[in-house]
Design an enzyme around this catalytic site. Structure first.
Site, PDB file in Angstrom:
ATOM      1  N   SER A 260       0.138  12.349  -1.688  1.00  0.00           N
ATOM      2  CA  SER A 260      -0.382  10.978  -1.641  1.00  0.00           C
ATOM      3  C   SER A 260      -1.888  10.866  -1.806  1.00  0.00           C
ATOM      4  O   SER A 260      -2.376   9.847  -2.271  1.00  0.00           O
ATOM      5  CB  SER A 260       0.014  10.325  -0.327  1.00  0.00           C
ATOM      6  N   HIS A 288       6.100   8.899  -2.339  1.00  0.00           N
ATOM      7  CA  HIS A 288       5.157   8.301  -3.299  1.00  0.00           C
ATOM      8  C   HIS A 288       5.677   8.356  -4.731  1.00  0.00           C
ATOM      9  O   HIS A 288       4.906   8.231  -5.678  1.00  0.00           O
ATOM     10  CB  HIS A 288       3.790   8.983  -3.186  1.00  0.00           C
ATOM     11  N   LYS A 319       7.043   1.453   0.264  1.00  0.00           N
ATOM     12  CA  LYS A 319       5.965   1.560  -0.720  1.00  0.00           C
ATOM     13  C   LYS A 319       6.442   0.890  -2.018  1.00  0.00           C
ATOM     14  O   LYS A 319       6.426  -0.340  -2.090  1.00  0.00           O
ATOM     15  CB  LYS A 319       5.518   3.015  -0.853  1.00  0.00           C
TER      16      LYS A 319
HETATM   17  C1  LIG Z   1       4.194  11.802   1.998  1.00  0.00           C
HETATM   18  C2  LIG Z   1       4.545  10.754   2.981  1.00  0.00           C
HETATM   19  N1  LIG Z   1       5.714  10.848   3.633  1.00  0.00           N
HETATM   20  C3  LIG Z   1       6.087   9.924   4.530  1.00  0.00           C
HETATM   21  C4  LIG Z   1       5.278   8.845   4.816  1.00  0.00           C
HETATM   22  C5  LIG Z   1       5.733   7.829   5.799  1.00  0.00           C
HETATM   23  O1  LIG Z   1       6.362   6.766   5.166  1.00  0.00           O
HETATM   24  P1  LIG Z   1       6.387   5.322   5.832  1.00  0.00           P
HETATM   25  O2  LIG Z   1       5.082   4.664   5.504  1.00  0.00           O
HETATM   26  O3  LIG Z   1       7.573   4.650   5.261  1.00  0.00           O
HETATM   27  O4  LIG Z   1       6.519   5.564   7.311  1.00  0.00           O
HETATM   28  C6  LIG Z   1       4.071   8.689   4.161  1.00  0.00           C
HETATM   29  C7  LIG Z   1       3.202   7.511   4.442  1.00  0.00           C
HETATM   30  O5  LIG Z   1       2.217   7.233   3.870  1.00  0.00           O
HETATM   31  C8  LIG Z   1       3.685   9.668   3.224  1.00  0.00           C
HETATM   32  O6  LIG Z   1       2.511   9.590   2.574  1.00  0.00           O
END
Ligand SMILES: Cc1ncc(COP(=O)(O)O)c(C=O)c1O
Length: 481
Positions: A260, A288, A319
């Protein structure tokens, strides 16, 4: 007897054996409130002196007192001094108070004290604007009118709604898997699934990419399974580690597709090859990438024809799908296993039916329409080209994430503040611990709905600020795909 949590809460903060607070105090003006609070805390710890960690009673720690000379910790001062330290390091987080403007994505109203102004959002993870898509909103309105606000219970006790069941079918189909399991967020899906799998499989060893997200790290830690961190996106290093393990122990390789913050992409096929060679399960976070890549939005694994090679594909509904929630997909048995053993799934209220309905509508739409993905990629290319032409230092990568590298937390925050106040552009500064110290950045995420004029204004604004701040212009630093 104090639980592990209580013990660590007491001693991680300021163990009697920890280096004195000199380093911290030195960063603060001697007369500042923070420095005084730290001196008081240090004096308090000095008085406790000979008390060993196991002798401190949690009850005593709870009896806070602000009386001078008190033996108990001054909690408020501690919190404030720690916050002061964040401010001094330039990484205190200030949230922009935004009101999103439906039908006008990615524009919003920003409120600052008593004033307000229209701004263009350039850092949203609602990557495709699906949070405002008419089909999503209609589905949510209908479900809200039909079922009411909340789910009414945990999935096990009265909370499973028909919309959840349909959404899980939609998700399983998206990734070509037998089953899916919903969670309240992507964070919880990683935490609960990795935590459960690694804890429940006897002797399980988890091989975790060095760049993994906090939710994966926390889940793996929580499992108390043996954890080996392999070099980021490095199948050879993974192979070396797997080769050193007893072939008979269960092994779980956990990694992401699009990372990310750097926006680089994992060599999924190579990692799967190595995992297969050693009989390891694979767990891929596509948070992502879902909605954004692949002919139906099934992520990088779908785009590259690799979905069938992953044991579990995890994703978010918050997202590119524009709503909220998280999920895993995999075989019927693995999803049922997590459903049956994961406390983070079992002991929490299910997502509201309207959220499930909106997410399902979003997924259905993006399975059939590639228009959003195409416009998205075109805008990403336009932003990259515009900023690159001005010598704004970008981290090059093959994804939709455009990191402008500032490498200083204070400057990064100042640029962000100036973009917002002077140019009506909102890009949140990204600092430690989200990224390593010295790699602070502005993470731009172009949306399909940014116009040519928006892009031109963004590029002009960066150019102006770069000139006024005297910041270095540079050639791109390339992140390998
Ligand atoms: C790689 C990654 N996994 C999981 C998550 C968590 O997802 P959520 O925002 O739906 O809790 C994020 C959040 O930014 C993330 O960047």
């Amino acid at each position: 007897m104090a639980s592990d949590l209580e013990m660590s809460t007491t001693y991680d903060i300021a163990p009697a054996s920890a280096p004195p607070d000199a380093a911290t105090t030195a960063r603060l003006p001697a007369s500042s409130k923070g420095a005084k609070a730290l001196r008081r805390t240090q004096a308090h710890l000095d008085r406790l002196g000979a008390i060993k960690p196991h002798e401190v009673r949690p009850a005593a720690a709870r009896e806070a007192s602000t009386e001078p000379g008190s033996l108990t910790m001054d909690y408020e001062s501690f919190f404030k001094s720690e916050l002061d330290r964040l401010r001094q390091e330039g990484r205190y987080r200030v949230f922009a108070n935004l009101e999103r403007d439906r039908g006008n994505f990615p524009h919003a109203t920003w409120r600052d004290g008593g004033s307000q102004r229209k701004v263009t959002v350039w850092c949203s993870n609602d990557y495709l604007g699906m949070g405002q898509h008419p089909e999503v909103l209609t589905a949510m309105h209908e479900a809200l009118d039909r079922c009411g606000a909340g789910a009414g219970g945990t999935r096990n006790i009265a909370g499973t709604n028909h919309y959840h069941v349909m959404l899980e079918q939609e998700l399983a189909d998206l990734h070509g898997k037998e089953a899916a399991l919903l969670f309240t967020s992507g964070y919880v899906s990683n935490w609960a699934s990795l935590g459960t799998l690694a804890a429940q499989m006897p002797g399980c060893v988890v091989l975790s990419d060095a760049g993994n997200h906090a939710s994966m790290i926390e889940g793996i830690r929580h499992s108390r399974a043996q954890r080996i961190i392999f070099r980021h996106n490095d199948p050879e290093d993974l192979d070396r580690h797997l080769s050193s393990l007893d072939p008979s122990v269960p092994k779980l390789v956990a990694f992401e597709s699009v990372y990310s913050m750097d926006g680089d992409v994992a060599p999924i096929a190579e990692i799967c090859d190595v995992a297969d060679k050693h009989g390891a399960m694979t767990y891929l976070d596509e948070v992502h990438a879902v909605g954004l890549y692949g002919p139906r939005g099934g992520g990088i694994a779908e785009r590259d024809g690799l979905s069938h090679r992953l044991t579990i594909i995890e994703g978010t509904l918050g997202k590119a799908f524009g709503v909220v929630g998280g999920y895993i997909t995999g075989s019927a048995a693995v999803c049922d296993f997590v459903r049956s053993f994961a406390s983070g799934f079992i002991f929490t209220t299910a997502l509201p039916p309207a959220v499930a309905a909106g997410a399902a509508a979003s997924i259905r739409h993006l399975k059939a329409s590639s228009q959003e993905r195409e416009r998205h990629q075109a805008n990403v290319a336009a932003v990259r080209a515009g900023l690159t032409a001005k010598g704004i230092p970008l981290l090059d990568n093959p994804s939709h994430i455009v990191p402008v590298m500032v490498r200083d937390p204070v400057v990064c925050k100042r640029i962000s503040d100036r973009l917002l106040a002077e140019h009506g552009i909102y890009v949140q500064p990204i600092n430690y611990p989200t990224v390593a110290k010295g790699t602070e950045r502005l993470r731009i995420t172009p949306a399909p709905f940014h116009t040519e004029a928006d892009v031109a204004h963004l590029v002009r604004s960066f150019d102006t600020i770069w000139a006024e701040e005297g910041l270095p212009r540079s050639v791109q630093a390339r992140v390998p795909a």
